[in-house]
Structure formats: structure tokens, C-alpha cells
Design a protein around this motif. Structure first.
Motif, mmCIF file in Angstrom:
data_model
loop_
_atom_site.group_PDB
_atom_site.id
_atom_site.type_symbol
_atom_site.label_atom_id
_atom_site.label_comp_id
_atom_site.label_asym_id
_atom_site.label_seq_id
_atom_site.Cartn_x
_atom_site.Cartn_y
_atom_site.Cartn_z
ATOM 1 N N GLN A 51 0.749 -1.214 0.054
ATOM 2 C CA GLN A 51 0.196 -0.020 -0.075
ATOM 3 C C GLN A 51 0.850 1.249 0.146
ATOM 4 N N LYS A 52 2.099 1.074 0.490
ATOM 5 C CA LYS A 52 2.967 2.226 0.519
ATOM 6 C C LYS A 52 3.571 2.500 -0.876
ATOM 7 N N VAL A 53 3.842 1.492 -1.444
ATOM 8 C CA VAL A 53 4.665 1.519 -2.780
ATOM 9 C C VAL A 53 3.640 1.773 -3.962
ATOM 10 N N PHE A 54 2.486 1.361 -3.779
ATOM 11 C CA PHE A 54 1.681 1.337 -4.950
ATOM 12 C C PHE A 54 1.335 2.647 -5.543
ATOM 13 N N PRO A 55 1.103 3.771 -4.788
ATOM 14 C CA PRO A 55 0.819 5.037 -5.332
ATOM 15 C C PRO A 55 2.013 5.374 -6.273
ATOM 16 N N HIS A 56 3.196 4.986 -6.009
ATOM 17 C CA HIS A 56 4.327 5.289 -6.864
ATOM 18 C C HIS A 56 4.476 4.744 -7.972
ATOM 19 N N ILE A 57 3.743 3.732 -8.336
ATOM 20 C CA ILE A 57 3.681 2.898 -9.566
ATOM 21 C C ILE A 57 2.914 3.435 -10.703
ATOM 22 N N ASN A 58 3.573 3.237 -11.711
ATOM 23 C CA ASN A 58 2.671 3.600 -13.032
ATOM 24 C C ASN A 58 1.170 3.001 -12.932
ATOM 25 N N LYS A 59 -0.064 4.093 -13.279
ATOM 26 C CA LYS A 59 -1.232 3.236 -13.197
ATOM 27 C C LYS A 59 -1.327 1.878 -14.037
ATOM 28 N N GLU A 60 -0.841 1.891 -15.043
ATOM 29 C CA GLU A 60 -1.024 0.898 -16.052
ATOM 30 C C GLU A 60 -0.616 -0.650 -15.398
ATOM 31 N N VAL A 61 0.512 -0.355 -15.025
ATOM 32 C CA VAL A 61 1.173 -1.600 -14.139
ATOM 33 C C VAL A 61 0.687 -1.846 -13.154
ATOM 34 N N ARG A 62 0.114 -0.956 -12.273
ATOM 35 C CA ARG A 62 -0.734 -1.295 -11.056
ATOM 36 C C ARG A 62 -1.879 -1.892 -11.290
#
Length: 260
Positions: free
Chosen positions: A97-108
């Protein structure tokens, strides 16, 4: 570990010529996690991702937790989707949950979908990193499309043929041999194999692995039962990990929901 940036740049350049497994060994036998995370953040994007993919879950966790969230997100974006999903499962829901916002939306979005398949299902072992082309193009156009790719998928022995440019319905498959020896002017759908061995996302991965062994194929496309849409592929190497000792391969699957 000195302060000279020139010294580090030279070391990184030399490291990048080595196999990711060897770089990982150097990091853990030499500078350790703290300086190892610094080395990873300075390496070219795909190389850092390749190193992380080669590590055991325990080593992945120790190294990743010593890195900045932005650097971790960058590594995840350059990993194959199935390996990135495995990594986040290893790190746990709190860190994810901490790292998810930093990941590209498509990859997420791809990772979120893979996380929702139960443990030991084929969907939990599949990757969305594959080569696919529409049925109407020629072999020459296939080559053109491959040349324009930023990165060739890790597994590219097969090219999957879709109904058309606007449909993801699987209609056939080509092996490397099929298109390498074909006339460049011929259409892919005239030489593709139509009798495709497939799996469904909720099939047991052990059954899918047996299917690959029975038909002597190194990957199986995973399709939706209702529409026959290509969802991903499962490689023999990925599926066989179900039989590895638990200390080598830890898979703790959970149904997780993350904020977009």
C-alpha cells in the motif's frame, strides 16, 4: 563505498556487463543491503529489475526495504508482471500500500488483477508480458512491430495471434520457427496453428503444467472461458515453481484491494 561519484560510475559500468545473478551475489557478499540498494538505484532500469527477480523472497524483502519507495516503484515497473506480483506478495500488504501510489497506473492495474487469483490457480502464475499481433498482418509487418518494441518480453518463443486490432480474442499461435522460415509477404493467419492448447485462469496450475508436459510446449495461453480473450500466458518455468521447496519459493496469495 567511498564518496567519489566517479569511482561509483566506473564500478556500475563494469557491473552492468555481468549476469544479474552474479551482480546479486556481489552485492550480498560485498556492500550488503544498505549500499546494495544504492548500487541498484544507479544501475540501468532493466538490470536492477533482473537482479531482484533472481533473488530468493527473503533477500528480495531485505534489499527492497532498504531502498527508497520511488526506486522500488521503478524496479517493479521494469519487472515482468508475474514476478512483480510475487514480490509484492512477499513484501506484504502494508508495504504494498505504501509503494502502490508510486507505480505507473497501467502496471498497477495489471498487478491488482493478478493478485486476485487464488494461490495455486493458473491465473496466479501467469504473466501479461507476451507477444501478440492481429490476424490480418503479414510476417514483414510482424517484424516491424517487434523492432518498434521498447523491450522484448522475457518469454518470446511464441507469438499469439488475435482476431483483429480491436479484439483480444485468441485465434492462433506462431512459434519462432514458423515465422522465421516463412515468406515475409504471407499473412500470419495463413500459417498460424489454430488448434491451440489453452488454460483458464481458475484451472489448477498443476493441471496446466501437466498439459504443457503432455503436449511438449513451453507455454500455454490463458483465456477467458466466456469469450476466449487472451488474459496472459503461463510458462513451464513459472509453473514448475509450484514444486520447488518452500524455502526457495514462497507464495502466500491473498485477495487484496488497493486504492487506485
Amino acid at each position: 563505498g567511498g564518496n567519489s561519484p566517479v569511482k561509483f560510475k566506473i564500478q556500475y559500468k563494469n557491473l552492468e556487463s555481468l549476469h544479474p545473478v552474479d551482480i546479486a551475489r556481489i552485492i550480498f557478499e560485498g556492500p550488503g543491503y544498505k549500499l546494495g540498494s544504492r548500487v541498484l538505484s544507479e544501475l540501468k532500469d532493466p538490470i536492477a529489475a533482473d537482479i531482484i527477480e533472481e533473488l530468493s523472497p527473503k533477500l528480495q524483502k531485505n534489499l527492497i526495504e532498504s531502498m527508497k519507495l520511488e526506486d522500488v516503484a521503478n524496479v517493479i515497473e521494469h519487472m515482468s508482471p508475474d514476478k512483480a506480483t510475487d514480490l509484492l506478495v512477499t513484501l506484504g500488504p502494508v508495504y504494498t500500500q505504501k509503494v502502490f501510489p508510486h507505480i505507473n497506473k497501467e502496471v498497477r492495474e495489471v498487478i491488482k488483477e493478478l493478485l486476485n487469483y487464488p494461490e495455486h490457480t493458473t491465473g496466479a502464475f501467469m504473466t501479461t508480458d507476451y507477444l501478440a499481433v492481429p490476424a490480418g498482418i503479414t510476417i514483414e509487418e510482424l517484424y516491424d512491430r517487434m523492432r518498434k518494441l521498447d523491450e522484448i518480453p522475457d518469454f518470446s518463443y511464441y507469438v499469439y495471434v488475435l482476431e483483429n486490432e480491436f479484439s483480444n480474442r485468441l485465434t492462433g499461435v506462431l512459434s519462432n520457427h514458423d515465422f522465421l522460415v516463412a515468406d515475409p509477404r504471407i499473412r500470419v493467419d495463413t500459417i498460424m496453428t489454430k488448434g491451440i492448447i489453452v488454460a483458464y485462469p481458475h484451472d489448477s496450475v498443476k493441471d496446466t503444467l501437466k498439459k504443457m508436459y503432455r503436449y511438449n510446449i513451453s507455454a500455454v495461453p490463458v483465456i477467458s472461458k466466456s469469450e476466449g480473450k487472451l488474459l496472459g500466458i503461463v510458462t513451464f518455468r513459472s509453473a514448475i515453481s509450484i514444486y520447488l521447496p518452500r524455502r526457495w519459493k514462497i507464495r502466500i496469495r491473498r485477495v487484496l484491494t488497493y486504492g487506485a
